[in-house]
Design an enzyme around this catalytic site. Structure first.
Site, PDB file in Angstrom:
ATOM      1  N   ASN A 190       0.867  -1.183   0.000  1.00 31.42           N
ATOM      2  CA  ASN A 190       0.000   0.000   0.000  1.00 31.42           C
ATOM      3  C   ASN A 190       0.905   1.235   0.000  1.00 31.42           C
ATOM      4  O   ASN A 190       1.486   1.587   1.025  1.00 31.42           O
ATOM      5  CB  ASN A 190      -0.897  -0.034   1.243  1.00 31.42           C
ATOM      6  CG  ASN A 190      -1.830   1.160   1.315  1.00 31.42           C
ATOM      7  OD1 ASN A 190      -1.766   2.066   0.468  1.00 31.42           O
ATOM      8  ND2 ASN A 190      -2.700   1.175   2.315  1.00 31.42           N
TER       9      ASN A 190
ATOM     10  N   ARG B  21      -2.865  -2.045  -3.238  1.00 34.95           N
ATOM     11  CA  ARG B  21      -4.008  -1.154  -3.108  1.00 34.95           C
ATOM     12  C   ARG B  21      -3.794  -0.031  -4.114  1.00 34.95           C
ATOM     13  O   ARG B  21      -2.768   0.660  -4.056  1.00 34.95           O
ATOM     14  CB  ARG B  21      -4.073  -0.567  -1.699  1.00 34.95           C
ATOM     15  CG  ARG B  21      -5.146   0.498  -1.556  1.00 34.95           C
ATOM     16  CD  ARG B  21      -5.103   1.116  -0.169  1.00 34.95           C
ATOM     17  NE  ARG B  21      -6.183   2.061   0.009  1.00 34.95           N
ATOM     18  CZ  ARG B  21      -6.069   3.379  -0.127  1.00 34.95           C
ATOM     19  NH1 ARG B  21      -4.899   3.919  -0.438  1.00 34.95           N
ATOM     20  NH2 ARG B  21      -7.109   4.172   0.065  1.00 34.95           N
TER      21      ARG B  21
ATOM     22  N   HIS C 195     -12.586   3.836   0.402  1.00 36.28           N
ATOM     23  CA  HIS C 195     -12.588   2.782   1.441  1.00 36.28           C
ATOM     24  C   HIS C 195     -13.253   1.524   0.901  1.00 36.28           C
ATOM     25  O   HIS C 195     -13.809   0.723   1.670  1.00 36.28           O
ATOM     26  CB  HIS C 195     -13.368   3.204   2.712  1.00 36.28           C
ATOM     27  CG  HIS C 195     -12.772   4.324   3.492  1.00 36.28           C
ATOM     28  ND1 HIS C 195     -13.542   5.284   4.124  1.00 36.28           N
ATOM     29  CD2 HIS C 195     -11.483   4.639   3.765  1.00 36.28           C
ATOM     30  CE1 HIS C 195     -12.746   6.141   4.746  1.00 36.28           C
ATOM     31  NE2 HIS C 195     -11.493   5.771   4.542  1.00 36.28           N
TER      32      HIS C 195
ATOM     33  N   ARG D 183     -11.717  16.350   7.547  1.00 35.71           N
ATOM     34  CA  ARG D 183     -12.524  16.708   6.373  1.00 35.71           C
ATOM     35  C   ARG D 183     -13.929  17.121   6.779  1.00 35.71           C
ATOM     36  O   ARG D 183     -14.521  16.517   7.671  1.00 35.71           O
ATOM     37  CB  ARG D 183     -12.622  15.521   5.400  1.00 35.71           C
ATOM     38  CG  ARG D 183     -11.302  15.077   4.807  1.00 35.71           C
ATOM     39  CD  ARG D 183     -11.550  14.071   3.685  1.00 35.71           C
ATOM     40  NE  ARG D 183     -10.319  13.454   3.252  1.00 35.71           N
ATOM     41  CZ  ARG D 183     -10.028  12.153   3.428  1.00 35.71           C
ATOM     42  NH1 ARG D 183     -10.900  11.349   4.003  1.00 35.71           N
ATOM     43  NH2 ARG D 183      -8.884  11.676   3.006  1.00 35.71           N
TER      44      ARG D 183
ATOM     45  N   GLU E 233      -8.026  -4.488   5.466  1.00 31.77           N
ATOM     46  CA  GLU E 233      -7.892  -4.221   4.035  1.00 31.77           C
ATOM     47  C   GLU E 233      -6.786  -5.063   3.412  1.00 31.77           C
ATOM     48  O   GLU E 233      -6.899  -5.509   2.273  1.00 31.77           O
ATOM     49  CB  GLU E 233      -7.650  -2.725   3.811  1.00 31.77           C
ATOM     50  CG  GLU E 233      -8.894  -1.913   4.165  1.00 31.77           C
ATOM     51  CD  GLU E 233      -8.665  -0.416   4.137  1.00 31.77           C
ATOM     52  OE1 GLU E 233      -8.652   0.151   3.047  1.00 31.77           O
ATOM     53  OE2 GLU E 233      -8.506   0.170   5.224  1.00 31.77           O
TER      54      GLU E 233
END
Ligand code: AMP
Length: 397
Positions: A7, A91, A180, A241, A385
């Site tokens: 990743n 990823r 995600h 955010r 993940e």
């Protein structure tokens, strides 16, 4: 079969070597400050001490070479040679409109990753560098791209189209993608298995609540809606955010503060969320909770607003699916914050959701946290993940 999961971020590289026989992690680690002074590799072989190696890593290629050395090192290595690695799973942030399914990387796939640099300006270039570095370090080994936008690609048009002139979709692929995706795919699948739900028809809402946060709705594991959009800025209130906002706010701040759009977007991405709402306390939810407990009103409002918005999305997605069988909480806040889970579920009495306080007193492991007579099964499902990427890689090679 051993699969290496990579990743890459713009200046970092996380890896895990997974033994697919029992899905155990053989070794994992992190390269930090790639291309910046002071780069460091932290390597953690399973059952052994962590090793820190400080060495200049001018680019991702050197970082991958260091990872390969660490994995084969006589003292702290875990494999005798790279022959033991069957494939590498990556990823990759954005596959644009082209890719929804994971795919073995070839020149066409690399071209699409490059064409999507605009859509994922920080991640896609780094993801491509990681793939090319693995191709150079392990020629001939299959590399698999697992798209973070993949899960959201199943959304119907009514969910992914923005109400803006159609030409922008045609010209620039502007639509909602969702992010995600690997986590939502993994957690919805695990929730169906763990909850004993119908794999074809189960209506599942996944709340991925971490520093970045998003909600998804899926039927039988297929996404029908998800809260992030063209970029990860849309949807929930997050650590830094803003999530959903009237776009006119951007113009208003530009005019009042003499800033340009890029500066204001940077504020909405990096200085907003609970960090901004709390007047700068922190982007970390534990700090916000502590500040609230100490009587900080802005921290209390930030936390309440975060929870309120999650509850609103759950309501909206229940309507979108005409029902919900299970709600699964995951990621840092979702897996660890029992008070947060309870507060969100306190909005859902109208759905027949009942939380069992004793069952909810759990962290970091799969559990049903709703009462036996709850009309909706509420669960905690830890996300993974890396394992999801490894499973996709194994499936494809
Ligand atoms: P993630 O992005 O999934 O790694 O999640 C990171 C977030 O999880 C941080 O904001 C942490 O503060 C939050 N977190 C971790 N443990 C807890 C906890 N016990 N209570 C509340 N938030 C937590």
């Amino acid at each position: 079969m051993k699969i290496l999961v990579i990743n890459c971020g713009s200046s970092s590289l996380k890896y895990q070597l997974i033994d697919m026989a029992d899905e155990s992690v053989i070794a994992k680690g992190l390269c930090e400050r790639i291309g910046i002074e002071g780069s460091k590799l932290t390597h953690q072989p399973a059952g052994k001490d962590k090793v820190e190696i400080e060495k200049a890593m001018p680019n991702h290629q050197v970082a991958i070479e260091m990872v390969m050395e660490a994995l084969q090192d006589p003292a702290h290595g875990v494999i005798a040679s790279t022959d033991e690695i069957s494939a590498i799973g990556h990823r990759v942030l954005h596959g644009g409109k082209v890719y929804s399914e994971s795919i073995v990387v070839d020149e066409d796939v690399k071209r699409v990753i490059r064409e999507c640099f605009d859509l994922g300006p920080l991640h896609n270039p780094a993801n491509l560098m990681g793939i090319e570095a693995c191709e150079a370090a392990m020629p001939g080994k299959p590399n698999v791209a697992v798209w973070d936008t993949g899960f959201g690609m199943a959304m119907p048009e009514k969910a992914y189209m923005y109400a803006i002139p159609h030409e922008y979709y045609e010209k620039y692929s502007i639509r909602r993608y969702g992010f995600h995706g690997t986590s939502h795919m993994f957690v919805s699948g695990e929730a169906i298995k763990f909850g004993g739900l119908d794999p074809e028809n189960a209506k599942v809402i996944v709340c991925h609540l971490g520093n970045g946060a998003s909600v998804s709705a899926s039927i039988g594991g297929k996404c029908v809606d998800t809260s992030m959009g063209l970029t990860p800025l849309e949807g929930l209130i997050m650590g830094t955010r803003s999530g959903d906002i009237d776009p006119a706010v951007v113009q208003f701040i530009c005019n009042k503060e003499g800033k340009d759009v890029n500066e204001v977007l940077n504020i909405l991405n990096k200085k907003s969320g609970v960090l901004g709402m709390s007047g700068g306390v922190s982007s970390d939810f534990r700090d916000i909770e502590k500040a609230k407990a100490d009587g900080n009103h802005l921290a209390e409002v930030a936390l309440d607003a975060f929870i309120y918005r999650v509850a609103k999305y759950i309501g909206a997605y229940t309507a979108a699916m005409n029902g919900v069988d299970a709600i699964a909480f995951t990621a840092g806040v979702g897996e660890n914050d029992k008070a947060g889970r309870k507060a969100i579920c306190s909005y859902l009495g109208y759905l027949g959701v009942k939380i069992d306080d004793e069952a909810n007193d759990v962290r970091g492991k799969a559990a049903v946290i709703s009462a036996p007579d709850s009309k909706v099964k509420v669960m905690l499902i830890p996300t993974n993940e890396e394992l999801a990427i490894a499973r996709e890689t194994k499936r494809l090679i």
